[in-house]
Design a protein around this motif. Structure first.
Motif, PDB file in Angstrom:
ATOM      1  N   ARG A  91      19.653  11.613 -27.339  1.00  0.00           N
ATOM      2  CA  ARG A  91      20.261  10.476 -28.036  1.00  0.00           C
ATOM      3  C   ARG A  91      19.983  10.523 -29.531  1.00  0.00           C
ATOM      4  O   ARG A  91      20.859  10.278 -30.352  1.00  0.00           O
ATOM      5  CB  ARG A  91      19.762   9.161 -27.447  1.00  0.00           C
ATOM      6  CG  ARG A  91      20.164   9.002 -25.980  1.00  0.00           C
ATOM      7  CD  ARG A  91      19.817   7.664 -25.460  1.00  0.00           C
ATOM      8  NE  ARG A  91      21.073   6.903 -25.442  1.00  0.00           N
ATOM      9  CZ  ARG A  91      21.142   5.606 -25.388  1.00  0.00           C
ATOM     10  NH1 ARG A  91      20.034   4.896 -25.368  1.00  0.00           N
ATOM     11  NH2 ARG A  91      22.295   4.995 -25.349  1.00  0.00           N
ATOM     12  N   MET A  92      18.744  10.853 -29.887  1.00  0.00           N
ATOM     13  CA  MET A  92      18.395  10.906 -31.309  1.00  0.00           C
ATOM     14  C   MET A  92      19.101  12.059 -32.008  1.00  0.00           C
ATOM     15  O   MET A  92      19.511  11.936 -33.151  1.00  0.00           O
ATOM     16  CB  MET A  92      16.888  11.059 -31.482  1.00  0.00           C
ATOM     17  CG  MET A  92      16.137   9.795 -31.179  1.00  0.00           C
ATOM     18  SD  MET A  92      14.350   9.885 -31.399  1.00  0.00           S
ATOM     19  CE  MET A  92      14.056  11.281 -32.403  1.00  0.00           C
ATOM     20  N   LYS A 148      22.590  11.343 -33.065  1.00  0.00           N
ATOM     21  CA  LYS A 148      22.629  10.382 -34.158  1.00  0.00           C
ATOM     22  C   LYS A 148      22.241  11.024 -35.490  1.00  0.00           C
ATOM     23  O   LYS A 148      22.831  10.715 -36.532  1.00  0.00           O
ATOM     24  CB  LYS A 148      21.684   9.213 -33.847  1.00  0.00           C
ATOM     25  CG  LYS A 148      21.725   8.101 -34.852  1.00  0.00           C
ATOM     26  CD  LYS A 148      20.847   6.946 -34.405  1.00  0.00           C
ATOM     27  CE  LYS A 148      20.884   5.825 -35.418  1.00  0.00           C
ATOM     28  NZ  LYS A 148      20.022   4.710 -35.011  1.00  0.00           N
ATOM     29  N   TYR A 149      21.247  11.921 -35.468  1.00  0.00           N
ATOM     30  CA  TYR A 149      20.707  12.483 -36.704  1.00  0.00           C
ATOM     31  C   TYR A 149      21.047  13.966 -36.910  1.00  0.00           C
ATOM     32  O   TYR A 149      20.480  14.618 -37.777  1.00  0.00           O
ATOM     33  CB  TYR A 149      19.182  12.327 -36.729  1.00  0.00           C
ATOM     34  CG  TYR A 149      18.749  10.883 -36.692  1.00  0.00           C
ATOM     35  CD1 TYR A 149      18.939  10.065 -37.794  1.00  0.00           C
ATOM     36  CD2 TYR A 149      18.178  10.340 -35.553  1.00  0.00           C
ATOM     37  CE1 TYR A 149      18.544   8.738 -37.769  1.00  0.00           C
ATOM     38  CE2 TYR A 149      17.788   9.012 -35.513  1.00  0.00           C
ATOM     39  CZ  TYR A 149      17.977   8.216 -36.620  1.00  0.00           C
ATOM     40  OH  TYR A 149      17.591   6.902 -36.586  1.00  0.00           O
TER      41      TYR A 149
END
Length: 191
Positions: A105-106, A109-110
């Motif tokens: 998930r991270m 996003k990044y």
């Protein structure tokens, strides 16, 4: 006790083995041949050859065969060796599974941030180094023979190495075909 050592060894390889299966080969060889002495270099070379010929990722296939061979060489029977295969394979895959669950998930996003891009830029040369190390570790007397021991086998081995490199790099011959051609040439010239 060997199962615990198998698990720890292959878990560490899975945790630090960036670059896929070929990048892991030098780590696997360092641990199972040189550090743990579970097998010799010739057995490991056979494992790499079989791992490349069988379907699936070469790193996972190598772990599976190394787990089996390590337990078998320790004096256990086939059912226990199969458990060694399962242990090594599970341990190799577990770090990636955990990391992917934690960062998926991270990462999405990044992914395009400068920090993440810098990390990947730093990892790329390390991956190339691991691949080069895997290649150099397989350039041994067990694989090529030597001019003193068997000059004919040494010359044929070097020729097949160069022909395979040139065939796949410059003539874009399918690696599977090159493996078959090399096997046939080895059978005809070295038998």
């Amino acid at each position: 006790m060997i199962y615990l050592y198998l698990f720890i060894t292959f878990f560490e390889i899975g945790l630090f083995g960036f670059g896929g299966g070929y990048g892991m080969l030098s780590l696997i060889q360092g641990e199972v041949v040189h550090h743990r002495h579970w097998m010799n270099t010739a057995e490991f070379t056979d494992i790499v050859a079989i791992s490349q010929m069988t379907p699936g990722p070469v790193g996972i296939n190598s772990a599976t065969y190394c787990g089996y061979t390590a337990v078998k060489n320790a004096g256990y029977g086939m059912p226990m060796a199969v458990l060694g295969s399962a242990t090594a394979t599970f341990a190799l895959v577990l770090p990636s599974l955990i990391l992917m669950l934690l960062i998926s998930r991270m990462f999405m996003k990044y992914m395009n941030t400068p920090t993440v891009q810098s990390v990947f830029s730093g990892l790329r040369p390390a991956v190339v180094g691991l691949l080069g190390a895997a290649t150099l570790l397989l350039l041994t007397e067990e694989n090529f023979s030597s001019l003193d021991a068997n000059p004919w086998q040494f010359c044929i081995s070097c020729f097949l190495f160069i022909a395979t490199f040139v065939g796949t790099k410059y003539f874009k011959i399918n690696p599977i075909r090159m493996i078959a051609y090399s096997a046939f040439a080895g059978l005809v010239l070295l038998y």
